[in-house]
Scaffold this motif. Structure first.
Motif, PDB file in Angstrom:
ATOM      1  N   PRO A 228     -13.480 -20.059 -41.862  1.00 53.38           N
ATOM      2  CA  PRO A 228     -14.672 -19.782 -41.052  1.00 53.38           C
ATOM      3  C   PRO A 228     -14.536 -20.416 -39.666  1.00 53.38           C
ATOM      4  O   PRO A 228     -14.163 -21.578 -39.535  1.00 53.38           O
ATOM      5  CB  PRO A 228     -15.806 -20.444 -41.860  1.00 53.38           C
ATOM      6  N   GLY A 229     -14.802 -19.651 -38.632  1.00 51.65           N
ATOM      7  CA  GLY A 229     -14.761 -20.168 -37.271  1.00 51.65           C
ATOM      8  C   GLY A 229     -13.402 -20.081 -36.609  1.00 51.65           C
ATOM      9  O   GLY A 229     -13.231 -20.506 -35.459  1.00 51.65           O
ATOM     10  N   VAL A 230     -12.409 -19.527 -37.320  1.00 49.77           N
ATOM     11  CA  VAL A 230     -11.062 -19.387 -36.750  1.00 49.77           C
ATOM     12  C   VAL A 230     -10.756 -17.904 -36.591  1.00 49.77           C
ATOM     13  O   VAL A 230     -10.660 -17.169 -37.570  1.00 49.77           O
ATOM     14  CB  VAL A 230     -10.002 -20.052 -37.638  1.00 49.77           C
ATOM     15  N   GLY A 231     -10.608 -17.470 -35.352  1.00 55.44           N
ATOM     16  CA  GLY A 231     -10.299 -16.080 -35.083  1.00 55.44           C
ATOM     17  C   GLY A 231      -8.804 -15.821 -35.105  1.00 55.44           C
ATOM     18  O   GLY A 231      -7.981 -16.736 -35.250  1.00 55.44           O
ATOM     19  N   GLU A 232      -8.462 -14.539 -34.938  1.00 50.74           N
ATOM     20  CA  GLU A 232      -7.066 -14.134 -34.969  1.00 50.74           C
ATOM     21  C   GLU A 232      -6.263 -14.826 -33.858  1.00 50.74           C
ATOM     22  O   GLU A 232      -5.162 -15.334 -34.088  1.00 50.74           O
ATOM     23  CB  GLU A 232      -6.970 -12.610 -34.802  1.00 50.74           C
ATOM     24  N   THR A 233      -6.819 -14.848 -32.659  1.00 51.15           N
ATOM     25  CA  THR A 233      -6.115 -15.450 -31.525  1.00 51.15           C
ATOM     26  C   THR A 233      -5.953 -16.948 -31.709  1.00 51.15           C
ATOM     27  O   THR A 233      -4.864 -17.518 -31.473  1.00 51.15           O
ATOM     28  CB  THR A 233      -6.877 -15.159 -30.215  1.00 51.15           C
ATOM     29  N   SER A 234      -7.032 -17.635 -32.149  1.00 54.44           N
ATOM     30  CA  SER A 234      -6.945 -19.097 -32.348  1.00 54.44           C
ATOM     31  C   SER A 234      -5.936 -19.442 -33.429  1.00 54.44           C
ATOM     32  O   SER A 234      -5.159 -20.401 -33.299  1.00 54.44           O
ATOM     33  CB  SER A 234      -8.327 -19.647 -32.718  1.00 54.44           C
ATOM     34  N   ALA A 235      -5.930 -18.676 -34.507  1.00 56.33           N
ATOM     35  CA  ALA A 235      -4.982 -18.949 -35.597  1.00 56.33           C
ATOM     36  C   ALA A 235      -3.548 -18.794 -35.108  1.00 56.33           C
ATOM     37  O   ALA A 235      -2.665 -19.592 -35.445  1.00 56.33           O
ATOM     38  CB  ALA A 235      -5.252 -18.012 -36.767  1.00 56.33           C
ATOM     39  N   ARG A 236      -3.334 -17.744 -34.301  1.00 55.45           N
ATOM     40  CA  ARG A 236      -1.985 -17.516 -33.800  1.00 55.45           C
ATOM     41  C   ARG A 236      -1.541 -18.661 -32.887  1.00 55.45           C
ATOM     42  O   ARG A 236      -0.383 -19.117 -32.944  1.00 55.45           O
ATOM     43  CB  ARG A 236      -1.940 -16.190 -33.045  1.00 55.45           C
ATOM     44  N   ARG A 237      -2.431 -19.147 -32.031  1.00 54.89           N
ATOM     45  CA  ARG A 237      -2.076 -20.245 -31.127  1.00 54.89           C
ATOM     46  C   ARG A 237      -1.830 -21.543 -31.891  1.00 54.89           C
ATOM     47  O   ARG A 237      -0.893 -22.282 -31.585  1.00 54.89           O
ATOM     48  CB  ARG A 237      -3.191 -20.448 -30.110  1.00 54.89           C
ATOM     49  N   MET A 238      -2.678 -21.831 -32.882  1.00 55.59           N
ATOM     50  CA  MET A 238      -2.490 -23.057 -33.674  1.00 55.59           C
ATOM     51  C   MET A 238      -1.163 -23.032 -34.424  1.00 55.59           C
ATOM     52  O   MET A 238      -0.407 -24.004 -34.431  1.00 55.59           O
ATOM     53  CB  MET A 238      -3.644 -23.205 -34.672  1.00 55.59           C
ATOM     54  N   LEU A 239      -0.896 -21.887 -35.034  1.00 55.17           N
ATOM     55  CA  LEU A 239       0.339 -21.783 -35.812  1.00 55.17           C
ATOM     56  C   LEU A 239       1.556 -21.830 -34.889  1.00 55.17           C
ATOM     57  O   LEU A 239       2.580 -22.461 -35.213  1.00 55.17           O
ATOM     58  CB  LEU A 239       0.324 -20.486 -36.622  1.00 55.17           C
TER      59      LEU A 239
END
Length: 838
Positions: A228-239
């Motif tokens: 919850p609260g993690v979008g596609e773009t944020s997940a990609r940047r974090m990973l």
């Protein structure tokens, strides 16, 4: 072309009998007479210009003139005019005589003079050969390469058979790096993701999901976007940030064997290395296999008609080096072809850690062969920028006046000093900073420089005199003490290396200012001048400013005393030094990297465990000398031996001992102090800084001794174990210590060897430094001199036979004889000094 270390080393030209015709042609060309510019002009006139002009004139003569157009008639007229103008000049030059001279061959050419060896004659002007100042070529007979192809085939076949084991070991080593990187990221908080991306990331959803570390982010992988609260773009940047951190950690991770933490993947690596070692026949042949790779191009270049090889060096390696490489490869192939892997197979089912502890150097060598210790070469460069590293690599280093052999990192330091002119060499103690500086002086001497100066504390003057005398062909002058005036005059007149002290500079300062040909100043223990307001700093800094080359030596790690080091660096390169308060030590180190080179032992000494022995020759202080003379007068031999240690903080030996302990703490090491005398040990235990354990003496019960060693091994860095050499030197394993200090020379060389072996043994993961504290002009010097022959005998005996340890009496000097000789010699020396009024 034959390459070595990625650079062209030799150009090789295969030759056969048919090539003698080419040589004969070159010989004929070389036999032609030399022509002047006038000769060349005459030949060009007679062979080119005149025939062309005559042809043009002919078109305007006879019946043809009636059929020629106006252009051809004009050309014919111009050609005739050309011939009329040149005719008097040619007649005056007497062309028949000159042509007769030019037609004479100056040297006869026969088969004997046109052999293939004639190619080496500079008179032939063979275009492939270097000029007269270039490296000397050599002609090798075919016999030099007979059997090379077969040898290379043998090596290729054996390497192919070992490849699967080698590959398995490489993969195991890679898994160790993977696991170590994962452990690092398992301790790295997720806040590091922001630093890796340079962007603002909302990490709250990760924290709410219980994700605390970068490694946990990698475990979640693409599932992050489901939080919850993690979008596609944020997940990609974090990973992406987590993967970048992992890659960086993996790339910078070295493969090491940690005996304190025996991880499963490290155990598997040891097992795979043991299997590879058990089957392979190429162990210990890494250098020879490199030669085989170098020579591979010769296999296809040599044909059946090849009778000779013309070897032309392209850099500093001599032509003879190729012949040596060929012999090395053929010998290695012969050894590999006759050895049997089964005879060398070890029991790989046993605990691999036991085998590693028994022979760690073998495992480190295997890692090096697999390419997992390549960072050691980079470590020799310190934090230097790439352009400086390349300049250092290109810098030649002459060994003409140097008699010592340099290790690779020592050669690099000397060339660094030559390239950068004013530098600080901050290598960890025991790496040989003095020989690095001496190599600089020796090189400059080979380039015509004559006068060099070493400034150092009084305690190391003798060491420097001995270093210069023992490791170079340079003349050493002790400009210190009662003979300083005579030594200074001799140095000014004859040149060489003047060794003086910070204090003596005050006496010599004005005279040194007049020396115009001072080529290089070496400042040893340079941390003595970190205070810019001290008089010795002001004097030394004046020398630094006047001299074109300066080498400052200090073993104190820069990151421990950044503010003081900033002052030191400003003396030689003020343009590089920034405000240390705004920089981390690492950033500060990078700022002054062009002038500062620092290497640690673990970085450059890969063949662990390394044993580094240093004789610390120290002058006696006045209290030392007073106590010593009294002991000599009373014929108290044992008091003579310990007099220089019993004066407490007024003792030169005690002062040096305290410095060694403090430096060991700064370098994260532990220390063992050995002495024969209980009174010395009691005093040392009271005066040394940091946690002190002991004294460990013969009166301590065996169980208590081991407990004392265990407590010492668990203590913090800088801890000291004080031990009687006859007790602590036998039967104990003290691998946690890597600095050994022996307070006085022992009467039996075996006693010192056994004491050193307590720390310098298999399983030691640090290089071991041995400091012998010795007093100048004392019983120490007499004992060392008298035992020198016996020590050499012991060394030779121990190298070739295991009987040395069981028969020490075969090489130890009788104590009664030694006592008699030493007391007599010391009484005579002191009497002569007193008579001379000293």
């Amino acid at each position: 072309m034959i390459d070595r270390a990625g650079e062209a080393a030799w150009r090789v030209v295969p030759l056969g009998k048919d090539d003698t015709d080419i040589v004969r042609h070159l010989r004929k060309r070389a036999g032609l007479p030399m022509t002047t510019s006038d000769d060349q002009a005459l030949l060009r006139l007679l062979t080119e210009d005149v025939p062309r002009a005559l042809a043009q004139v002919a078109r305007g003569l006879g019946a043809r003139r009636f059929f020629s157009g106006p252009v051809k008639k004009q050309t014919a007229d111009e050609a005739a005019e050309f011939l009329r103008r040149r005719h008097p000049t040619v007649i005056e030059a007497d062309p028949p005589r000159r042509l007769e001279r030019l037609g004479v061959i100056t040297a006869s050419v026969d088969r004997a003079s046109a052999g293939l060896d004639a190619l080496l004659d500079p008179a032939l002007h063979f275009s492939l050969l270097p000029g007269p100042n270039g490296p000397k070529p050599e002609l090798l007979d075919r016999s030099a390469v007979d059997g090379l192809t077969k040898a290379l085939d043998t090596i290729d076949r054996i390497l192919a058979g070992e490849d699967s084991y080698r590959s398995a070991a490489q993969e195991a080593a890679r898994q160790v790096r993977v696991a170590d990187a994962q452990r690092m990221l398992a301790e790295m908080p997720i806040e590091k993701l922001r630093a890796a991306t340079g962007e603002r990331l909302r990490l709250g959803p990760l924290t709410q999901a219980g994700i605390r570390t970068v490694q946990e982010v990698l475990v979640w992988d693409t599932s992050l976007r489901r939080l919850p609260g993690v979008g596609e773009t944020s997940a990609r940047r974090m990973l992406g940030a987590a993967r970048a951190l992992w890659q960086t950690a993996y790339d910078e991770m070295s493969v090491r064997f940690d005996v304190e933490n025996r991880y499963p993947e490290t155990t598997e690596l040891l097992r795979r290395l043991a299997e590879w070692d058990a089957c392979r026949q190429t162990r210990g042949a890494a250098a020879d296999l490199e030669r085989a790779t170098e020579l591979a191009p010769l296999r296809t270049a040599i044909g059946r008609k090849t009778s000779h090889l013309l070897v032309i060096p392209t850099r500093t390696l001599p032509a003879a080096g190729l012949r040596d490489s060929i012999d090395i490869v053929k010998r290695r192939a012969e050894l590999l072809g006759t050895s049997s892997p089964s005879r060398r197979r070890r029991d790989v089912t046993a605990d691999p850690w036991e085998d590693f502890l028994a022979r760690p150097a073998d495992y480190l060598a295997m890692l090096s062969e697999l390419g997992f210790l390549t960072e050691d070469e980079d470590a020799a460069h310190g934090d230097l920028p790439e352009d400086i590293i390349q300049a250092v690599r290109d810098q030649a280093l002459s060994g003409e006046y140097l008699t010592a052999s340099l290790r690779g990192y020592q050669s690099f330091a000397a060339r660094f000093a030559l390239v950068q002119r004013k530098v600080i060499i901050g290598d960890e103690m025991g790496l040989g900073k003095s020989v690095e500086a001496l190599a600089v002086l020796a090189h400059l001497r080979s380039r015509g420089e004559t006068h060099f100066l070493v400034v150092c504390p009084a305690a190391v003057v003798t060491n420097w005199i001995r270093e210069v005398s023992d490791k170079s062909k340079l003349q050493a002058h002790r400009v210190h003490g009662p003979e300083r005036e005579r030594a200074a005059r001799a140095w000014e007149c004859d040149g060489g290396v003047a060794v003086t002290t910070y204090e003596t500079l005050g006496w010599w300062e004005s005279a040194l200012a007049e020396v115009r040909n001072l080529a290089c100043v070496v400042v040893d223990e340079a941390h003595y001048i970190k205070n810019p307001e001290a008089q010795r700093t002001i004097r030394t800094n004046g020398l630094i400013a006047r001299c074109k080359r300066v080498v400052l030596l200090t073993g104190t790690p820069m990151e421990n005393r950044v503010d003081e080091f900033r002052n030191l660096a400003s003396y030689i390169r003020p343009d590089l030094v920034l405000d240390a308060t705004d920089l981390s030590p690492r950033k500060f180190r990078r700022q002054i990297a062009p002038a500062y080179l620092r290497r640690n032992q673990e970085d450059v000494l890969t063949e662990l465990p390394e044993l580094i022995e240093v004789a610390e020759w120290l002058p006696m202080t006045k209290p030392d000398a007073t106590a010593y003379r009294a002991a000599v007068g009373d014929s108290e031999f044992m008091q003579m031996r310990q007099a220089a240690m019993l004066q407490g903080r007024e003792s030169a030996k005690v002062q040096r001992l305290i410095e060694i302990v403090r430096e060991a703490e700064a370098n994260e090491r532990r220390v063992i102090v050995f002495s024969y005398f209980r009174e010395v040990l009691d005093l040392v235990a009271q005066l040394l800084p940091g946690p002190v354990f002991g004294p460990l003496t013969g009166a301590v019960a065996a169980g208590r001794r081991q407990q004392m060693v265990d407590d010492f091994s668990k203590a913090e860095h800088g801890a000291v174990l004080v031990a009687q050499i006859v007790a602590g030197g036998v039967g104990l394993n003290i691998q946690s210590a890597s600095v050994v200090v022996i307070c006085e020379p022992q009467l039996k060389p075996t006693a010192e060897a056994q004491a050193i072996a307590r720390a310098h043994r298999m399983g030691q993961v640090h290089s071991v430094q041995v400091h012998r504290l010795l007093s100048e002009d004392s019983v120490d010097q007499r004992i060392v001199e008298l035992l020198a022959g016996k020590q050499r005998l012991f060394d030779d005996f121990a190298r070739v036979s295991t009987m040395a340890d069981s028969t020490p009496e075969a090489v130890d000097l009788s104590e009664a004889d030694l006592v008699h000789q030493v007391i007599a010699a010391e009484r005579q020396r002191l009497a002569e000094r007193a008579a001379a009024g000293d």
